[in-house]
Motif scaffolding. Structure first.
Motif: not given
Ligand SMILES: [Cu+2]
Length: 489
Positions: A417-418, A471, A473, A476, A481
């Motif tokens: 998941d992102h 993203c 996260i 990430h 990202m």
């Molecule tokens: Cu991510």
């Protein structure tokens, strides 16, 4: 049924208390009069809403401006001791000495002025997550120079939308936020849903090292999955207890401030009525047994206290498999809900309030593609999270024009998941994997399951400049990202 509330700062709340009580009681009489068979108590039996919305360990920001339409605060980033549980302190980066930073409360249309000083020994900025600020106030590496140690910056902008927002750095986010730099902002309209009490709940977790301090960024596995910290810190504290009275309706404004943990919240025996998301109120409430709150995400919930007096319930984080084995662990306690011995209040009638959200007309718009992928090279112990095949800052910028609808197909080409976050503009999710989204809402953060495809649409209002999307996260982000969106006039 919505009551009129014009909540601002605590001082104004006190001065307007008696007027507001009238606003609160009158609709209550009308509402209770329509409750049919429900037990009804005279309005005087029901205490007025607790207008000091923070509680639960949050500190209110001090508004230094007497103008009722300007919220002006001093905010310092500085090192401090974060007492995560009684007697247990860790070195932290703080806003004004606390974690979370002070809760900022304002009304729609207010101007927020923040005199920011960086007393850290490293650069930082403040990003106003979800707020529709001008590009040069966004605090991202594309919109402002980081504030150097000892430096200052004045953030100044209007607050156009009611809702829950939050603030945090956009420099070395995974580390600066992990060690304490984040806070919440509540912007209220004159037409807020009725509840007995309002809570702001900032979800976070930490990992402590053998030295008892917050552990530095971890190994390849932690970079890959993001940190699921071993300790739940709610509003900065482990073991938070949330007081409740039987029959109450509490409003919980929830934000996930963790770097990577996905919270699938459940309060056994209770249900959550979702009345709002990132960009404010929904067209219709929906009631759920559990609720996924991904990093960066916000929800506005009504929780009816259906258990008897003197009981307890545990807000629990349920397992949620988010790819590559991440998130698959036993259910965890997040906070305890403790019912007082006070006799039960009569329940309020179901919430029916709503606001219209007009569909974005995306006919004839050619979608742009945003492909999210990951590359792991175990031989060199490196990992890259990519957007359109490249890692930030090498991702070619997307372009948009003020007043023109953008449609993006966001495609998750990875197993995990992102949650994608767009700065500055709210979007609508049109479809998931080609299936039209049933409910309409305004979002700035939306999750993509592994190999999921999301079609989103937004129309930039007149705030041109360089924006970002990434993203949420944070590990990430650190590894690529993230990308740029140039909005031209
Ligand atoms: Cu991510």
């Amino acid at each position: 049924m919505a009551t009129r509330r014009c909540v601002h700062t605590r001082s104004r709340v006190t001065s307007m208390h008696s007027i507001r009580r009238l606003f609160w009681i009158l609709p209550a009489v009308l509402l209770l009069g329509r409750c049919g068979d429900a037990p009804i108590a005279p309005p005087s039996a029901r205490p007025g809403p607790d207008l000091a919305a923070s509680g639960l360990g949050l500190t209110n920001a001090t508004d230094i401006n007497p103008d009722p339409r300007v919220v002006e605060i001093n905010l310092e980033a500085r090192m401090g001791d974060w007492e995560i549980s009684p007697g247990r302190r860790v070195r932290a980066m703080t806003y004004n000495g606390g974690v979370p930073g002070p809760l900022i409360e304002a009304r729609v249309g207010d101007t927020l002025v923040v005199h920011f000083t960086n007393h850290l020994t490293e650069p930082t900025t403040i990003h106003w997550h979800g707020l529709r600020v001008p590009a040069d106030m966004d605090g991202s590496p594309r919109s402002q120079q980081p504030v150097a140690p000892g430096g200052t910056f004045e953030y100044r902008f209007a607050l156009p939308d009611a809702g829950l927002y939050w603030y945090h750095p956009h420099v070395d986010e995974a580390r600066q936020m992990e060690v304490g730099l984040y806070g919440a902002i509540v912007v209220r309209s004159d037409d807020e849903p009725r509840a007995d009490i309002e809570r702001v709940i900032m979800l976070d977790d930490v990992t402590l090292g053998e030295d008892g301090q917050i552990a530095p960024p971890g190994d390849l596995l932690e970079i890959h999955s993001g940190r699921d910290g071993g300790l739940q810190v709610i509003n900065g504290h482990i073991g938070t207890v949330l007081p409740m009275r039987a029959g109450q309706r509490q409003r919980w404004r929830v934000v996930n401030a963790g770097s990577a943990r996905f919270y699938r919240l459940s309060l056994p025996g209770h249900r959550f009525t979702v009345i709002g998301t990132d960009g404010g109120a929904l067209p219709a409430p929906r009631t759920v047994d559990d609720l996924l709150v991904v990093p960066g995400d916000r929800y506005d919930l009504l929780v009816d206290a259906v258990a008897p007096p003197s009981t307890r319930a545990m807000l629990t984080n349920l397992p949620y498999a988010r790819g590559h084995g991440a998130g698959v662990f036993a259910a965890e306690d997040v906070l305890a809900v403790a019912y007082s011995a006070d006799p039960a209040l009569p329940f309020l009638a179901p919430f029916t309030g709503a606001r219209a959200i007009e569909a974005i007309d995306s006919a004839g718009v050619t979608p742009s593609e945003v492909r999210m992928s990951e590359v792991v090279d175990e031989s060199t112990q490196t990992i890259r999270f990519l957007i359109n095949g490249a890692a930030w800052p090498d991702v070619p910028a997307l372009h948009a024009t003020v007043g023109h609808t953008e449609v993006w197909d966001v495609i998750n080409e990875s197993e995990m998941d992102h949650p994608i976050h767009l700065h500055g503009f709210f979007f609508q999710v049109l479809a998931r994997n080609g299936v039209p989204e049933a409910a309409r809402s305004w979002e700035d953060t939306a999750n993509l399951r592994g190999h999921e495809r999301l079609r989103i649409a937004f129309r930039p209002d007149d705030r041109p400049g360089m924006w970002m999307f990434h993203c949420h996260i944070l590990e990430h982000v650190d590894h690529g990202m993230m990308a740029d969106l140039m909005v031209d006039r």
